[in-house]
Enzyme design. Structure first.
Site, mmCIF file in Angstrom:
data_model
loop_
_atom_site.group_PDB
_atom_site.id
_atom_site.type_symbol
_atom_site.label_atom_id
_atom_site.label_comp_id
_atom_site.label_asym_id
_atom_site.label_seq_id
_atom_site.Cartn_x
_atom_site.Cartn_y
_atom_site.Cartn_z
ATOM 1 N N SER A 75 27.330 54.396 28.815
ATOM 2 C CA SER A 75 26.369 54.600 27.732
ATOM 3 C C SER A 75 25.427 55.768 28.033
ATOM 4 C CB SER A 75 25.551 53.322 27.534
ATOM 5 O OG SER A 75 24.752 53.116 28.679
ATOM 6 N N GLU B 70 30.283 61.391 30.520
ATOM 7 C CA GLU B 70 30.986 61.109 29.256
ATOM 8 C C GLU B 70 30.314 59.891 28.651
ATOM 9 O OE1 GLU B 70 33.142 63.172 28.272
ATOM 10 O OE2 GLU B 70 33.945 64.164 30.036
ATOM 11 N N PRO C 120 35.294 50.834 39.469
ATOM 12 C CA PRO C 120 35.577 50.353 38.120
ATOM 13 C C PRO C 120 34.525 49.339 37.721
ATOM 14 C CG PRO C 120 36.988 49.217 39.690
ATOM 15 C CD PRO C 120 36.174 50.196 40.485
HETATM 16 P P1 NAD Z 1 27.030 51.099 30.500
HETATM 17 O O1 NAD Z 1 26.317 52.386 30.535
HETATM 18 O O2 NAD Z 1 26.233 49.880 30.305
HETATM 19 O O3 NAD Z 1 27.838 50.920 31.854
HETATM 20 C C1 NAD Z 1 28.830 51.832 32.283
HETATM 21 C C2 NAD Z 1 29.110 51.548 33.730
HETATM 22 O O4 NAD Z 1 28.033 52.015 34.530
HETATM 23 C C3 NAD Z 1 29.223 50.049 33.988
HETATM 24 O O5 NAD Z 1 30.335 49.787 34.801
HETATM 25 C C4 NAD Z 1 27.915 49.713 34.663
HETATM 26 O O6 NAD Z 1 28.031 48.633 35.544
HETATM 27 C C5 NAD Z 1 27.608 50.999 35.393
HETATM 28 N N1 NAD Z 1 26.191 51.199 35.719
HETATM 29 C C6 NAD Z 1 25.116 50.570 35.188
HETATM 30 N N2 NAD Z 1 23.985 51.040 35.757
HETATM 31 C C7 NAD Z 1 24.339 51.971 36.655
HETATM 32 C C8 NAD Z 1 23.625 52.817 37.557
HETATM 33 N N3 NAD Z 1 22.295 52.792 37.644
HETATM 34 N N4 NAD Z 1 24.320 53.665 38.340
HETATM 35 C C9 NAD Z 1 25.660 53.725 38.254
HETATM 36 N N5 NAD Z 1 26.400 52.943 37.428
HETATM 37 C C10 NAD Z 1 25.742 52.081 36.627
HETATM 38 O O7 NAD Z 1 28.160 51.241 29.390
HETATM 39 P P2 NAD Z 1 29.221 50.137 28.961
HETATM 40 O O8 NAD Z 1 28.594 49.263 27.962
HETATM 41 O O9 NAD Z 1 29.870 49.529 30.149
HETATM 42 O O10 NAD Z 1 30.324 51.073 28.259
HETATM 43 C C11 NAD Z 1 30.276 51.390 26.935
HETATM 44 C C12 NAD Z 1 29.635 52.750 26.767
HETATM 45 O O11 NAD Z 1 30.450 53.743 27.367
HETATM 46 C C13 NAD Z 1 29.542 53.146 25.310
HETATM 47 O O12 NAD Z 1 28.301 53.763 25.083
HETATM 48 C C14 NAD Z 1 30.660 54.133 25.135
HETATM 49 O O13 NAD Z 1 30.504 55.052 24.097
HETATM 50 C C15 NAD Z 1 30.650 54.815 26.465
HETATM 51 N N6 NAD Z 1 31.941 55.464 26.708
HETATM 52 C C16 NAD Z 1 32.019 56.825 26.677
HETATM 53 C C17 NAD Z 1 33.247 57.464 26.844
HETATM 54 C C18 NAD Z 1 33.393 58.957 26.790
HETATM 55 O O14 NAD Z 1 34.425 59.477 27.198
HETATM 56 N N7 NAD Z 1 32.405 59.678 26.303
HETATM 57 C C19 NAD Z 1 34.387 56.693 27.072
HETATM 58 C C20 NAD Z 1 34.261 55.311 27.088
HETATM 59 C C21 NAD Z 1 33.037 54.696 26.926
#
Ligand code: NAD
Length: 548
Positions: free
Chosen positions: A253, A274, A202
């Site tokens: 993202s 996603e 998480p």
């Molecule tokens: P983010 O991409 O910055 O981070 C997502 C998760 O990935 C975090 O917990 C982060 O710590 C982790 N992460 C970062 N670098 C990584 C790596 N190299 N390897 C593995 N994990 C890594 O996104 P965020 O700001 O935490 O979340 C918001 C984003 O999520 C928005 O763009 C939103 O649209 C998207 N989102 C998509 C869905 C969907 O179902 N399509 C659902 C919810 C959120």
């Protein structure tokens, strides 16, 4: 923009003087058993996240290392072999019990979700519903979805073929902070029922909610070792998860999704991604304005707008634009914004300083480019550190960042369109394709327009709940919004691998004495020229018999 306490704006509910939230702390005795569930070594470093409502520290969560992740994977693999061998009914029974526990104990986890994420309770309740729906659906349907399928064989009657689905083994789930329960346990359940073990990572901001859910899963009968929870930053611990699993389910993202996809691709491990969205809504010229305005408020501001499928662009027919803009702004300004572990507020806080910074940056950049504020655009420091009023902008020019980039906050832009075709073109003018919403009194027109929209899900006369809550239907994005789906049978299938088993039946005596089977090479006794001629006739006969 500074807050004007006497001007129009959202009603205040949170009184830091009297609200127990200001002093709301988790008792160490309550938290300790949860923290013990993190796969981490003694003396591990810790992460302390801040409660969005107050900015106060929540709890010190132990951090896993890449070695801990490898250890979690070994334990998960051992547990998975036994789990996959158990009858499916034992696996579905766990989901069924979890469904009941979730509903019974909802107030405990609602507190945790709000504490870690800062969303209003009514938004947090969506997560309870979601887990109940997903658990019920897969408990009822997993047998059908996972059943072997018979397909026609090469030689009718003599080649019998079954397509089997096996669990991949260990599934790695990497989740963001915006839906602490839905985007973690909601993906854990199908992976488990398919016979997999899971390593769940998480977001550190919202780890307690997952740890609580893991406790419930154990009480629901999940055997030890099948759900391993690791906590740590994305580039190290998230990457270690990708390195150790047989399938990656990543939600986050688009930018991070590309990194995860490249790493998974390098290992030849499949990944469900996603990702982000810039989801459009279309308001046609035949709508009931108040009903649409009410729907738009929910579609844009639930979860403080930090919802992947929430609406950030609204295209309104010129004929009804002014009336809609006025009704939408009026309803938005009437939203009750506030903190509190109860149902009084409609909208909560943003989750972090970083999220607030993006929202402020996008809004100020749009205003700098000439956008008009119809509602909000106010940072409400009087309510908590990261509260921001639900915001409606008009006249946002194409050069503004907000016009194309995902804001992921309570901000929406209104645009005028003068035809259905113009609306479809505008909705499709984005690299993203996650969710879209179309409002019209003519549902046939809405359904026809929906087919022309480049998005994984389209809701007619709803914002996003109709598709998301219809858990038998796959939910996912196209383009920069991702690859693969969750929900439905296709979502369950993501964490399975296919195997085709063909049994070639023998006909003794038919083909001579050498072998008991009809060979699929040259038949015994036929010459090199005769065999192709015979098989050519066979192919013609199969087409004539309309064999598929
Ligand atoms: P983010 O991409 O910055 O981070 C997502 C998760 O990935 C975090 O917990 C982060 O710590 C982790 N992460 C970062 N670098 C990584 C790596 N190299 N390897 C593995 N994990 C890594 O996104 P965020 O700001 O935490 O979340 C918001 C984003 O999520 C928005 O763009 C939103 O649209 C998207 N989102 C998509 C869905 C969907 O179902 N399509 C659902 C919810 C959120």
């Amino acid at each position: 923009m500074a807050h004007d306490p006497h001007g129009p704006g959202s009603a205040e509910l949170h009184d830091p003087e009297t609200d127990p939230l200001a002093t709301y702390v988790l008792e160490p005795d309550d938290v300790r058993p949860l923290l013990a569930r993190v796969v981490a070594s003694p003396g591990a470093a810790t992460h302390t996240s801040l409660a969005p409502f107050t900015g106060a520290p929540i709890a010190a969560i132990p951090l896993s290392t890449p070695d801990d992740v490898a250890r979690a994977a070994r334990a998960a693999r051992a547990a998975q072999r036994l789990w996959a061998a158990r009858p499916l009914r034992e696996r579905t029974a766990v989901l069924s019990r979890l469904h009941d526990l979730m509903l019974e104990r909802q107030s405990d986890v609602l507190d945790l979700i709000q504490l870690e994420n800062g969303k209003a309770r009514v938004s947090a309740f969506e997560e309870i519903c979601d887990i109940a729906l997903v658990a019920r659906h897969y408990a009822a349907r997993a047998r059908r979805y996972l059943a072997p399928r018979r397909v026609g064989g090469l030689v009718p009657a003599l080649t019998s073929v079954q397509v089997l689905r096996h669990p991949v083994g260990v599934v790695g789930i990497i989740a963001p902070w915006n839906f602490p329960l839905t985007l973690t346990i909601g993906d854990v359940l199908p992976a488990l029922v398919a016979g997999n073990a899971v390593i769940l990572r998480p977001d550190p901001q919202t780890a307690l909610t997952c740890l609580w859910a893991a406790e419930q899963l154990e009480e629901a009968g999940l055997p030890e070792g099948l759900l391993q929870i690791v906590v740590g930053d994305g580039p190290t611990v998230g990457a270690a998860v990708v390195e150790n699993v047989d399938h990656v389910s990543f939600t986050g993202s688009t930018r991070t999704g590309r990194v995860v996809a490249a790493q998974a691709g390098g290992r030849l491990v499949p990944a469900t991604l996603e990702l982000g969205g810039k989801n459009p809504m279309y308001v046609a010229d035949d709508v009931d304005i108040e009903a649409v305005a009410e729907g738009a408020v929910r579609a844009c501001f639930v979860g403080t707008g930090q919802v992947c499928v929430s609406i950030e662009r609204i295209y309104v027919r010129t004929e009804v634009y002014d009336e809609f803009a006025a009704a939408f702004a009026r309803r938005t300004r009437a939203l009750r914004l506030g903190a509190g572990l109860d149902y009084r507020a409609d909208v909560g806080s943003l989750t972090s300083a970083a999220q607030l910074a993006t929202v402020v940056e996008h809004v100020e950049d749009a205003i700098g480019h000439g956008a008009t504020v119809l509602a909000g655009a106010v940072h409400r420091t009087d309510l908590g550190p990261w509260f921001y009023e639900p915001t409606i902008l008009a006249d946002v020019p194409a050069e503004a960042r907000l016009a194309r980039e995902e804001t992921f906050g309570p901000v929406v832009a209104l645009y005028r369109v003068s035809s259905d075709d113009e609306a479809v073109a505008a909705m499709n003018d984005s690299e993203f394709g996650l969710n879209a919403s179309i409002w019209t009194a003519d549902t046939a027109r809405g359904a026809a327009l929906a087919r022309r929209v480049h998005a994984g899900s389209v809701n007619v006369n709803e914002g996003y709940v109709a598709t998301w809550g219809s858990v038998a239907a796959p939910q996912g994005g196209v383009g920069a919004s991702g690859i693969g789906v969750r929900h439905g049978r296709e979502g369950l299938w993501e964490t399975t691998r296919l195997q085709s088993v063909a049994v070639q039946h023998g006909v003794h005596g038919l083909v001579g004495g050498r072998g008991p089977r009809i060979g699929l090479g040259r038949l015994y006794g036929l010459g090199a020229e005769t065999w192709p001629a015979v098989f050519t006739e066979l192919l013609r006969a199969m087409k004539a018999a309309r064999l598929p």
